[in-house]
Design a protein around this motif. Structure first.
Motif, short mmCIF file in Angstrom:
data_model
loop_
_atom_site.label_atom_id
_atom_site.label_comp_id
_atom_site.label_asym_id
_atom_site.label_seq_id
_atom_site.Cartn_x
_atom_site.Cartn_y
_atom_site.Cartn_z
N SER A 116 0.82 -1.21 0.00
CA SER A 116 0.00 0.00 0.00
C SER A 116 0.86 1.26 0.00
O SER A 116 0.59 2.22 -0.73
N LYS A 117 1.91 1.26 0.81
CA LYS A 117 2.77 2.44 0.89
C LYS A 117 3.63 2.60 -0.35
O LYS A 117 3.96 3.73 -0.75
N LEU A 118 4.02 1.51 -0.98
CA LEU A 118 4.74 1.61 -2.25
C LEU A 118 3.85 2.22 -3.32
O LEU A 118 4.30 3.07 -4.11
N GLU A 119 2.61 1.81 -3.36
CA GLU A 119 1.66 2.37 -4.32
C GLU A 119 1.46 3.86 -4.07
O GLU A 119 1.40 4.66 -5.02
N GLU A 120 1.35 4.25 -2.80
CA GLU A 120 1.21 5.67 -2.46
C GLU A 120 2.46 6.45 -2.84
O GLU A 120 2.39 7.57 -3.36
N THR A 121 3.63 5.86 -2.59
CA THR A 121 4.89 6.49 -2.94
C THR A 121 4.97 6.76 -4.44
O THR A 121 5.33 7.86 -4.88
N ILE A 122 4.63 5.76 -5.24
CA ILE A 122 4.68 5.90 -6.70
C ILE A 122 3.68 6.95 -7.17
O ILE A 122 3.97 7.75 -8.07
N SER A 123 2.52 6.99 -6.54
CA SER A 123 1.52 8.00 -6.89
C SER A 123 2.03 9.41 -6.62
O SER A 123 1.85 10.32 -7.43
N ILE A 124 2.69 9.61 -5.48
CA ILE A 124 3.25 10.93 -5.13
C ILE A 124 4.30 11.33 -6.15
O ILE A 124 4.32 12.48 -6.62
N LEU A 125 5.18 10.41 -6.51
CA LEU A 125 6.22 10.70 -7.48
C LEU A 125 5.63 11.01 -8.85
O LEU A 125 6.07 11.96 -9.53
N ASN A 126 4.62 10.26 -9.27
CA ASN A 126 3.97 10.52 -10.56
C ASN A 126 3.31 11.89 -10.58
O ASN A 126 3.37 12.61 -11.58
N LYS A 127 2.66 12.26 -9.48
CA LYS A 127 2.01 13.58 -9.40
C LYS A 127 3.05 14.70 -9.46
O LYS A 127 2.80 15.75 -10.06
N HIS A 128 4.21 14.46 -8.86
CA HIS A 128 5.26 15.47 -8.91
C HIS A 128 5.78 15.63 -10.33
O HIS A 128 6.01 16.75 -10.79
N TYR A 129 5.95 14.51 -11.04
CA TYR A 129 6.36 14.57 -12.44
C TYR A 129 5.33 15.36 -13.26
O TYR A 129 5.69 16.23 -14.05
N ALA A 130 4.04 15.05 -13.05
CA ALA A 130 2.98 15.71 -13.81
C ALA A 130 2.95 17.21 -13.52
O ALA A 130 2.79 18.03 -14.44
N LYS A 131 3.11 17.57 -12.26
CA LYS A 131 3.11 18.99 -11.88
C LYS A 131 4.29 19.72 -12.49
O LYS A 131 4.15 20.84 -13.00
N ARG A 132 5.45 19.08 -12.47
CA ARG A 132 6.65 19.69 -13.04
C ARG A 132 6.51 19.85 -14.56
O ARG A 132 6.83 20.90 -15.11
N ASN A 133 6.01 18.81 -15.21
CA ASN A 133 5.88 18.84 -16.66
C ASN A 133 4.86 19.89 -17.11
O ASN A 133 5.00 20.49 -18.18
N ALA A 134 3.83 20.10 -16.29
CA ALA A 134 2.80 21.09 -16.62
C ALA A 134 3.36 22.51 -16.62
O ALA A 134 2.85 23.40 -17.32
N LYS A 135 4.42 22.73 -15.84
CA LYS A 135 5.03 24.06 -15.75
C LYS A 135 5.99 24.32 -16.88
O LYS A 135 6.37 25.47 -17.12
#
Length: 211
Positions: free
Chosen positions: A191-210
């Motif tokens: 569960s925590k690995l899935e949450e970790t990957i989700s956080i990292l993916n959201k950070h990538y998406a936020k960075r790429n959007a900028k």
């Protein structure tokens, strides 16, 4: 301060920082890179508490100092009746970025494989640490060095790749070993690995959007 981070003692870490202790570059790795408590939730909570204190004192870190200590593994025995000491610090210039600039404190690396605190937080499935480190400027694209992945090494591995590899291993183990492998600890880890990957993916998406 280094030793207190290694043994994860928040009270003494706070006392030292409040009384003038300066960051030397490797405390985050000492803290996050090794497990100290059998309970993973307790481990993550204490890591988060101490990491927040360290990063709040990042201003005490002199990024231009060439004599800071590099954190690396060592198997030297202290005495015949003591357990092997897992780590030691040695004096050595901090690595530079490719453009010649020094690494920021949050991106200090483990000298044996160039892993950052973000790599270890992702590998140990500690999403609260991953979120904190990203908020404080951790390099999501940092890569580990060493043997190539073909040879079973970690060459070129980023934090999200590391988390995904570990999650895949846990899922494959679950498929092969069945319900007997699915302990409460394994459930929490997945569960925590899935949450970790989700956080990292959201950070990538936020960075790429900028961009």
């Amino acid at each position: 301060l280094f030793v207190c981070c290694l043994i994860k003692n928040p009270e003494v870490v706070r006392f030292l920082l409040e009384n003038g202790a300066k960051l030397m570059g490797q405390e985050l790795l000492a803290l996050i890179g090794h497990k100290h408590f059998p309970n993973p939730i307790q481990e993550e909570n204490i890591n988060l508490e101490i990491a927040t204190m360290l990063l709040d004192h990042e201003h005490t870190y002199d990024v231009n100092n060439d004599t800071y200590e590099i954190y690396r593994r060592d198997s030297v025995l202290l005495d015949d009746d003591e357990l092997p000491i897992g780590l030691r610090a040695r004096s050595r210039a901090l690595p530079r970025e490719f453009d010649g600039t020094r690494l920021a404190y949050v991106n200090s690396i483990y000298s044996m494989n160039s892993a950052t605190a973000l790599h270890y937080a992702a590998a140990w499935s500690q999403p609260s640490l991953v979120r904190l480190l990203l908020e404080r400027g951790a390099n999501i694209d940092a890569v580990m060095m060493g043997r190539s992945r073909v040879d079973g090494g970690l060459m070129g591995i980023t934090p999200i790749m590391l988390a995904k590899d570990i999650l895949e291993f846990e899922r494959m183990s679950l498929e092969e070993l069945g319900d007997g492998y699915l302990t409460r600890e394994t459930e929490i880890k997945i569960s925590k690995l899935e949450e970790t990957i989700s956080i990292l993916n959201k950070h990538y998406a936020k960075r790429n959007a900028k961009q």
